[in-house]
Design a protein around this motif. Structure first.
Motif, PDB file in Angstrom:
ATOM      1  N   PHE A   1       0.822  -1.212   0.000  1.00  0.00           N
ATOM      2  CA  PHE A   1       0.000   0.000   0.000  1.00  0.00           C
ATOM      3  C   PHE A   1       0.856   1.262   0.000  1.00  0.00           C
ATOM      4  O   PHE A   1       0.655   2.174  -0.813  1.00  0.00           O
ATOM      5  CB  PHE A   1      -0.925  -0.017   1.230  1.00  0.00           C
ATOM      6  CG  PHE A   1      -1.607   1.285   1.509  1.00  0.00           C
ATOM      7  CD1 PHE A   1      -2.684   1.694   0.748  1.00  0.00           C
ATOM      8  CD2 PHE A   1      -1.166   2.113   2.551  1.00  0.00           C
ATOM      9  CE1 PHE A   1      -3.320   2.914   1.003  1.00  0.00           C
ATOM     10  CE2 PHE A   1      -1.785   3.317   2.808  1.00  0.00           C
ATOM     11  CZ  PHE A   1      -2.863   3.719   2.035  1.00  0.00           C
ATOM     12  N   GLU A   2       1.838   1.319   0.899  1.00  0.00           N
ATOM     13  CA  GLU A   2       2.647   2.525   1.018  1.00  0.00           C
ATOM     14  C   GLU A   2       3.609   2.690  -0.160  1.00  0.00           C
ATOM     15  O   GLU A   2       3.834   3.810  -0.628  1.00  0.00           O
ATOM     16  CB  GLU A   2       3.423   2.506   2.342  1.00  0.00           C
ATOM     17  CG  GLU A   2       4.018   3.857   2.687  1.00  0.00           C
ATOM     18  CD  GLU A   2       4.401   3.960   4.150  1.00  0.00           C
ATOM     19  OE1 GLU A   2       5.590   4.186   4.423  1.00  0.00           O
ATOM     20  OE2 GLU A   2       3.510   3.799   5.010  1.00  0.00           O
ATOM     21  N   THR A   3       4.164   1.597  -0.644  1.00  0.00           N
ATOM     22  CA  THR A   3       5.058   1.672  -1.793  1.00  0.00           C
ATOM     23  C   THR A   3       4.323   2.195  -3.020  1.00  0.00           C
ATOM     24  O   THR A   3       4.831   3.055  -3.747  1.00  0.00           O
ATOM     25  CB  THR A   3       5.659   0.282  -2.106  1.00  0.00           C
ATOM     26  OG1 THR A   3       6.414  -0.170  -0.978  1.00  0.00           O
ATOM     27  CG2 THR A   3       6.579   0.348  -3.312  1.00  0.00           C
ATOM     28  N   LEU A   4       3.109   1.683  -3.248  1.00  0.00           N
ATOM     29  CA  LEU A   4       2.310   2.144  -4.376  1.00  0.00           C
ATOM     30  C   LEU A   4       1.881   3.597  -4.200  1.00  0.00           C
ATOM     31  O   LEU A   4       1.892   4.379  -5.158  1.00  0.00           O
ATOM     32  CB  LEU A   4       1.075   1.251  -4.553  1.00  0.00           C
ATOM     33  CG  LEU A   4       1.321  -0.166  -5.083  1.00  0.00           C
ATOM     34  CD1 LEU A   4       0.020  -0.959  -5.107  1.00  0.00           C
ATOM     35  CD2 LEU A   4       1.930  -0.108  -6.472  1.00  0.00           C
ATOM     36  N   ALA A   5       1.504   3.957  -2.965  1.00  0.00           N
ATOM     37  CA  ALA A   5       1.058   5.331  -2.694  1.00  0.00           C
ATOM     38  C   ALA A   5       2.181   6.330  -2.978  1.00  0.00           C
ATOM     39  O   ALA A   5       1.954   7.379  -3.596  1.00  0.00           O
ATOM     40  CB  ALA A   5       0.592   5.451  -1.247  1.00  0.00           C
ATOM     41  N   VAL A   6       3.388   6.008  -2.532  1.00  0.00           N
ATOM     42  CA  VAL A   6       4.535   6.888  -2.767  1.00  0.00           C
ATOM     43  C   VAL A   6       4.887   6.927  -4.252  1.00  0.00           C
ATOM     44  O   VAL A   6       5.215   7.980  -4.804  1.00  0.00           O
ATOM     45  CB  VAL A   6       5.750   6.434  -1.943  1.00  0.00           C
ATOM     46  CG1 VAL A   6       6.987   7.241  -2.313  1.00  0.00           C
ATOM     47  CG2 VAL A   6       5.464   6.580  -0.451  1.00  0.00           C
TER      48      VAL A   6
ATOM     49  N   ILE B   1       2.837   6.478  -6.802  1.00  0.00           N
ATOM     50  CA  ILE B   1       1.821   7.274  -7.502  1.00  0.00           C
ATOM     51  C   ILE B   1       2.017   8.759  -7.226  1.00  0.00           C
ATOM     52  O   ILE B   1       1.874   9.601  -8.116  1.00  0.00           O
ATOM     53  CB  ILE B   1       0.401   6.835  -7.067  1.00  0.00           C
ATOM     54  CG1 ILE B   1       0.120   5.410  -7.559  1.00  0.00           C
ATOM     55  CG2 ILE B   1      -0.653   7.794  -7.596  1.00  0.00           C
ATOM     56  CD1 ILE B   1      -1.162   4.812  -7.022  1.00  0.00           C
ATOM     57  N   THR B   2       2.371   9.095  -5.980  1.00  0.00           N
ATOM     58  CA  THR B   2       2.532  10.496  -5.597  1.00  0.00           C
ATOM     59  C   THR B   2       3.817  11.108  -6.140  1.00  0.00           C
ATOM     60  O   THR B   2       3.800  12.210  -6.707  1.00  0.00           O
ATOM     61  CB  THR B   2       2.533  10.633  -4.061  1.00  0.00           C
ATOM     62  OG1 THR B   2       1.324  10.073  -3.535  1.00  0.00           O
ATOM     63  CG2 THR B   2       2.621  12.103  -3.655  1.00  0.00           C
ATOM     64  N   LEU B   3       4.935  10.394  -5.971  1.00  0.00           N
ATOM     65  CA  LEU B   3       6.244  10.940  -6.351  1.00  0.00           C
ATOM     66  C   LEU B   3       6.754  10.435  -7.703  1.00  0.00           C
ATOM     67  O   LEU B   3       7.705  10.985  -8.253  1.00  0.00           O
ATOM     68  CB  LEU B   3       7.285  10.616  -5.273  1.00  0.00           C
ATOM     69  CG  LEU B   3       6.975  11.116  -3.859  1.00  0.00           C
ATOM     70  CD1 LEU B   3       8.076  10.693  -2.904  1.00  0.00           C
ATOM     71  CD2 LEU B   3       6.798  12.636  -3.844  1.00  0.00           C
TER      72      LEU B   3
END
Length: 217
Positions: free
Chosen positions: A39-44, A46-48
């Motif tokens: 979840f966090e790897t994908l979120a970062v 997508i964001t960065l």
């Protein structure tokens, strides 16, 4: 009368403690930590727009820098050394706390969301103080987020914790329970879990004590 009530509560607590399956709890920790890592790897990403090292997965320099033999193999000489576990302990602990404390609230989504958001925000706040005061390192910063407190917690994170609490109780918990019933009967299951526990401790010691710079975030 009061003494009797206290003794009864103590006996009840002791009985519940005896029923705790440490292997099951650690299995919860690993699965929730892995889901949190994804979840966090994908979120970062997508964001960065970039993949970053997170949790206990350590992506280091080329293999040839550590094992000279690979310097003579054209394809393998540039492959990075990867070790550790693709888990983020915050989500692992969070998932265990949610499932243990809120499982009786199943089918009460509003309560799960509110209680989860409050409790897990406090957990995140306490973890942040622990990291900065004991480990002397900050692993997240919400200073740019709306309604944040010292960059340690923020409204968006609290809402996310509430939503994750619902997912953990309504969706994840019954599937984890069903999966655990199947795998615990397998041969050497406890040995495998024990090895994973030791390896997780090694990864944690590496990240927080031996080499705090192994992951930049």
């Amino acid at each position: 009368m009061e003494t009797t009530i206290i003794e009864e509560l103590k006996e009840e607590a002791e009985e519940k403690f005896k029923k705790i399956d440490i292997y099951k709890i650690f299995a919860y920790f690993l699965v929730c930590g892995f889901i949190g890592w994804i979840f966090e790897t994908l979120a970062v990403w997508i964001t960065l727009g970039e993949l970053t090292d997170r949790g206990y997965l350590f992506v280091m320099g080329p293999l040839k820098d550590y094992i000279g033999f690979f310097a003579n193999i054209p394809i393998l000489d540039s492959i990075p050394l990867v070790w550790g576990l693709p888990i983020i302990e915050m989500y692992g602990f969070g998932g265990v706390i949610m499932i243990l404390l809120f499982r009786h609230l199943k089918d009460h989504k509003a309560k799960i969301f509110v209680y989860g958001a409050i409790l897990m925000t406090l957990f995140e706040l306490g973890s942040s103080y622990f990291c900065t005061m004991v480990l002397h390192h900050s692993y997240w910063d919400y200073k740019q987020e709306f309604l944040n407190f010292q960059g340690r917690i923020c409204l968006r994170s609290s809402i996310a914790w509430g939503a994750l609490s619902i997912v953990a109780i309504e969706f994840l918990m019954p599937r984890l329970d069903n999966l655990y019933r199947h795998i615990r009967a397998r041969k050497n299951f406890k040995i495998i879990i024990a090895v994973l526990i030791i390896y997780t401790i090694i990864c944690a010691a590496t990240k927080y004590i031996i080499d705090p710079t192994i992951i930049a975030n």
